[in-house]
Design a protein around this motif. Sequence first.
Motif, PDB file in Angstrom:
ATOM      1  N   LYS A 170       0.835  -1.211   0.000  1.00 36.87           N
ATOM      2  CA  LYS A 170       0.000   0.000   0.000  1.00 36.87           C
ATOM      3  C   LYS A 170       0.865   1.255   0.000  1.00 36.87           C
ATOM      4  CE  LYS A 170      -4.129  -1.869   2.200  1.00 36.87           C
ATOM      5  NZ  LYS A 170      -4.983  -1.848   3.391  1.00 36.87           N
ATOM      6  N   TYR A 171       1.971   1.232   0.734  1.00 41.37           N
ATOM      7  CA  TYR A 171       2.876   2.378   0.765  1.00 41.37           C
ATOM      8  C   TYR A 171       3.449   2.647  -0.624  1.00 41.37           C
ATOM      9  CZ  TYR A 171       6.824   5.368   1.864  1.00 41.37           C
ATOM     10  OH  TYR A 171       7.720   6.410   1.878  1.00 41.37           O
ATOM     11  N   VAL A 172       3.877   1.587  -1.307  1.00 41.64           N
ATOM     12  CA  VAL A 172       4.483   1.749  -2.629  1.00 41.64           C
ATOM     13  C   VAL A 172       3.460   2.251  -3.634  1.00 41.64           C
ATOM     14  CG1 VAL A 172       5.624   0.554  -4.535  1.00 41.64           C
ATOM     15  CG2 VAL A 172       6.250   0.009  -2.195  1.00 41.64           C
ATOM     16  N   THR A 173       2.255   1.719  -3.599  1.00 40.64           N
ATOM     17  CA  THR A 173       1.243   2.143  -4.571  1.00 40.64           C
ATOM     18  C   THR A 173       0.736   3.551  -4.286  1.00 40.64           C
ATOM     19  OG1 THR A 173      -0.465   1.017  -3.281  1.00 40.64           O
ATOM     20  CG2 THR A 173       0.498  -0.189  -5.125  1.00 40.64           C
ATOM     21  N   ALA A 174       0.892   4.053  -3.065  1.00 40.17           N
ATOM     22  CA  ALA A 174       0.455   5.411  -2.729  1.00 40.17           C
ATOM     23  C   ALA A 174       1.493   6.469  -3.109  1.00 40.17           C
ATOM     24  CB  ALA A 174       0.145   5.501  -1.240  1.00 40.17           C
ATOM     25  N   LEU A 175       2.678   6.039  -3.517  1.00 40.09           N
ATOM     26  CA  LEU A 175       3.713   6.997  -3.911  1.00 40.09           C
ATOM     27  C   LEU A 175       3.312   7.722  -5.195  1.00 40.09           C
ATOM     28  CD1 LEU A 175       6.915   4.820  -3.376  1.00 40.09           C
ATOM     29  CD2 LEU A 175       6.213   6.779  -2.006  1.00 40.09           C
ATOM     30  N   PRO A 176       3.841   8.933  -5.419  1.00 38.11           N
ATOM     31  CA  PRO A 176       3.585   9.609  -6.700  1.00 38.11           C
ATOM     32  C   PRO A 176       4.084   8.758  -7.867  1.00 38.11           C
ATOM     33  CG  PRO A 176       4.645  11.095  -5.137  1.00 38.11           C
ATOM     34  CD  PRO A 176       4.640   9.742  -4.517  1.00 38.11           C
ATOM     35  N   LYS A 177       3.440   8.898  -9.019  1.00 32.84           N
ATOM     36  CA  LYS A 177       3.738   8.040 -10.168  1.00 32.84           C
ATOM     37  C   LYS A 177       5.208   8.100 -10.571  1.00 32.84           C
ATOM     38  CE  LYS A 177       2.209   6.881 -14.779  1.00 32.84           C
ATOM     39  NZ  LYS A 177       2.014   5.481 -14.603  1.00 32.84           N
ATOM     40  N   LYS A 178       5.796   9.285 -10.536  1.00 35.33           N
ATOM     41  CA  LYS A 178       7.201   9.433 -10.938  1.00 35.33           C
ATOM     42  C   LYS A 178       8.117   8.615 -10.018  1.00 35.33           C
ATOM     43  CE  LYS A 178      10.719  12.855 -11.953  1.00 35.33           C
ATOM     44  NZ  LYS A 178      11.067  14.267 -11.971  1.00 35.33           N
ATOM     45  N   GLU A 179       7.845   8.683  -8.717  1.00 38.66           N
ATOM     46  CA  GLU A 179       8.670   7.947  -7.766  1.00 38.66           C
ATOM     47  C   GLU A 179       8.348   6.449  -7.792  1.00 38.66           C
ATOM     48  OE1 GLU A 179      10.053   8.280  -3.120  1.00 38.66           O
ATOM     49  OE2 GLU A 179       8.783   9.817  -3.992  1.00 38.66           O
ATOM     50  N   HIS A 180       7.072   6.129  -7.939  1.00 36.42           N
ATOM     51  CA  HIS A 180       6.630   4.731  -7.972  1.00 36.42           C
ATOM     52  C   HIS A 180       7.229   3.977  -9.161  1.00 36.42           C
ATOM     53  CE1 HIS A 180       3.918   1.301  -7.754  1.00 36.42           C
ATOM     54  NE2 HIS A 180       3.616   1.492  -9.015  1.00 36.42           N
ATOM     55  N   SER A 181       7.466   4.680 -10.264  1.00 37.50           N
ATOM     56  CA  SER A 181       7.986   4.014 -11.460  1.00 37.50           C
ATOM     57  C   SER A 181       9.511   3.926 -11.477  1.00 37.50           C
ATOM     58  CB  SER A 181       7.492   4.733 -12.718  1.00 37.50           C
ATOM     59  OG  SER A 181       7.949   6.066 -12.720  1.00 37.50           O
ATOM     60  N   ALA A 182      10.173   4.365 -10.418  1.00 35.11           N
ATOM     61  CA  ALA A 182      11.639   4.250 -10.327  1.00 35.11           C
ATOM     62  C   ALA A 182      12.015   2.769 -10.288  1.00 35.11           C
ATOM     63  CB  ALA A 182      12.152   4.965  -9.084  1.00 35.11           C
ATOM     64  N   PRO A 183      13.146   2.401 -10.903  1.00 32.95           N
ATOM     65  CA  PRO A 183      13.545   0.989 -10.960  1.00 32.95           C
ATOM     66  C   PRO A 183      13.671   0.319  -9.595  1.00 32.95           C
ATOM     67  CG  PRO A 183      14.898   2.297 -12.432  1.00 32.95           C
ATOM     68  CD  PRO A 183      14.054   3.250 -11.661  1.00 32.95           C
ATOM     69  N   LYS A 184      14.163   1.046  -8.586  1.00 39.10           N
ATOM     70  CA  LYS A 184      14.310   0.452  -7.247  1.00 39.10           C
ATOM     71  C   LYS A 184      12.958   0.094  -6.648  1.00 39.10           C
ATOM     72  CE  LYS A 184      18.828   0.930  -6.404  1.00 39.10           C
ATOM     73  NZ  LYS A 184      19.766   0.013  -5.887  1.00 39.10           N
ATOM     74  N   TRP A 185      11.950   0.979  -6.849  1.00 36.59           N
ATOM     75  CA  TRP A 185      10.623   0.690  -6.316  1.00 36.59           C
ATOM     76  C   TRP A 185       9.958  -0.438  -7.087  1.00 36.59           C
ATOM     77  CZ3 TRP A 185       9.326   1.477  -1.707  1.00 36.59           C
ATOM     78  CH2 TRP A 185       9.732   2.615  -1.006  1.00 36.59           C
ATOM     79  N   GLN A 186      10.217  -0.514  -8.393  1.00 38.45           N
ATOM     80  CA  GLN A 186       9.658  -1.616  -9.176  1.00 38.45           C
ATOM     81  C   GLN A 186      10.234  -2.956  -8.709  1.00 38.45           C
ATOM     82  OE1 GLN A 186       7.154  -1.507 -11.570  1.00 38.45           O
ATOM     83  NE2 GLN A 186       6.927   0.520 -10.658  1.00 38.45           N
TER      84      GLN A 186
END
Length: 97
Positions: free
Chosen positions: A28-44
């Motif tokens: 839930k924390y990861v999906t609530a991040l802004p799209k730009k940050e959520h799409s970073a390779p580390k978060w993926q």
Amino acid sequence: MSKGWGRPFEDPIEVAGTKLVALLDAAKYVTALPKKEHSAPKWQAAMEALILVAEGGGPTMFARIGAMRALNRHYTPEINPKGKEPHWGRRKLNRDQ
């Protein structure tokens, strides 16, 4: 080994005053991040680790490591250019005494 999004981490992850206790909390924390940050390779990569552990089983430590690496992705440790220095100093030879 059990499966599911409700599995708790061995050590909760503390982020901005909140605790991520289970795999679902981290997702839930990861999906609530802004799209730009959520799409970073580390978060993926962190999200992929969460999915693999939740749906395929396995140690929750893998998902925790992925999340911690994504959270600390901007941290760079200070590097000593000389490398590790020995604690004993230079050795004295008999001829130099």
